[in-house]
Scaffold this active site. Structure first.
Site, short mmCIF file in Angstrom:
data_model
loop_
_atom_site.label_atom_id
_atom_site.label_comp_id
_atom_site.label_asym_id
_atom_site.label_seq_id
_atom_site.Cartn_x
_atom_site.Cartn_y
_atom_site.Cartn_z
N HIS A 111 0.86 -1.02 0.02
CA HIS A 111 -0.11 -0.19 0.03
C HIS A 111 0.83 1.19 -0.04
O HIS A 111 -0.13 2.10 0.25
CB HIS A 111 -0.10 0.04 1.04
CG HIS A 111 -1.87 -1.26 1.23
ND1 HIS A 111 -2.41 -1.62 2.50
CD2 HIS A 111 -2.53 -1.89 0.05
CE1 HIS A 111 -3.31 -2.93 1.86
NE2 HIS A 111 -3.37 -3.17 0.52
N SER A 185 -2.94 -8.38 10.83
CA SER A 185 -3.90 -8.24 9.51
C SER A 185 -5.27 -9.43 10.18
O SER A 185 -5.57 -10.09 10.34
CB SER A 185 -2.80 -9.14 8.73
OG SER A 185 -3.94 -8.68 7.62
#
Length: 237
Positions: A111, A185
């Site tokens: 990202h 995550s």
């Protein structure tokens, strides 16, 4: 399990940085959740949206300026140092893996990275200190010093295409590993969350360390619901 692995792929999400004082993007009290995200298309179209995006960015930087690598970050750095883990795939943009001692090529940022800016036209890197000085003086973000293009933090915004090279590297590491190690995550954000599933389907063992259950816990070889630091402290020398 790690001792038996030939190639370990590391994978981290926001949870590893919450222990550094940076809140999860999706936490109800997260500053990011108090404002509607600015899409990439709107950022390109609207000067006011760009000003707002940079105001938010500098406010976040001020709020979390003291963040330092957590035990989890340092644990991953130790695993990379053993030679079994070629790189860490991360969804995070905070640069804390690099601060923990990893070289830039040992961190695969899906990202992007929020610690510097890039020109959307020519790709030239610009340091945030300079961008902020200009912003504070003029009230507007500066243009690229090389070509006059629009500057944006080197992150992937909503609606922006995922970066090809990090995605390719992450795919290659996932395909070659025999152990895929997830930390922090929720495994709900795609396409990033597809990597651990692919690793498992490809025959690798899957280990997940996260405070909350994830959708892949049911297929993981081991799922540990605990603080990341308490688990990864064993890897520190």
């Amino acid at each position: 399990m790690i001792q038996d692995a030939r190639v370990v792929a590391g994978f981290t999400g926001a949870g590893i940085s919450t222990e550094s004082g940076i809140p999860d993007f999706r936490s109800p009290d997260s500053p990011w959740m108090r404002h509607k995200p600015i899409s990439f298309a709107l950022f390109l179209q609207s000067p006011e949206a760009r000003r707002d995006a940079w105001r938010r960015k500098f406010a976040m930087d001020d709020l979390y300026r003291g963040a330092r690598p957590s035990t989890g970050h340092r644990g991953f750095a130790s695993l990379v140092a053993t030679g079994r883990m070629p790189a860490v795939i991360t969804q995070n943009i905070d640069g804390l893996h690099q601060e923990s001692g990893l070289a830039p090529d040992q961190v695969i940022e899906l990202h992007g990275n929020g610690t510097y800016a890039k020109c959307l036209a020519c790709g030239t890197r610009h340091e945030l200190d300079w961008v902020r000085r200009c912003f504070d003086v003029d009230g507007d973000p500066p243009d690229c010093r090389s070509c006059g293009g629009i500057l944006k933090t080197a992150t992937i915004s909503f609606g922006q295409t995922m970066p090809e090279e990090p995605m390719r590297r992450a795919q290659k590491l996932t395909a070659s590993c025999d152990l895929f190690l997830v930390a922090g995550s929720s495994l709900v954000v795609y396409p990033a969350a597809a990597f651990p599933a692919f690793a498992k389907e490809n025959g690798a063992r899957l280990v997940i360390v996260n405070r909350e259950p994830t959708p892949l816990d049911r297929v993981a070889d081991l799922a540990i619901h605990a603080e990341i630091g308490s688990v990864f402290s064993v890897f520190l020398s």
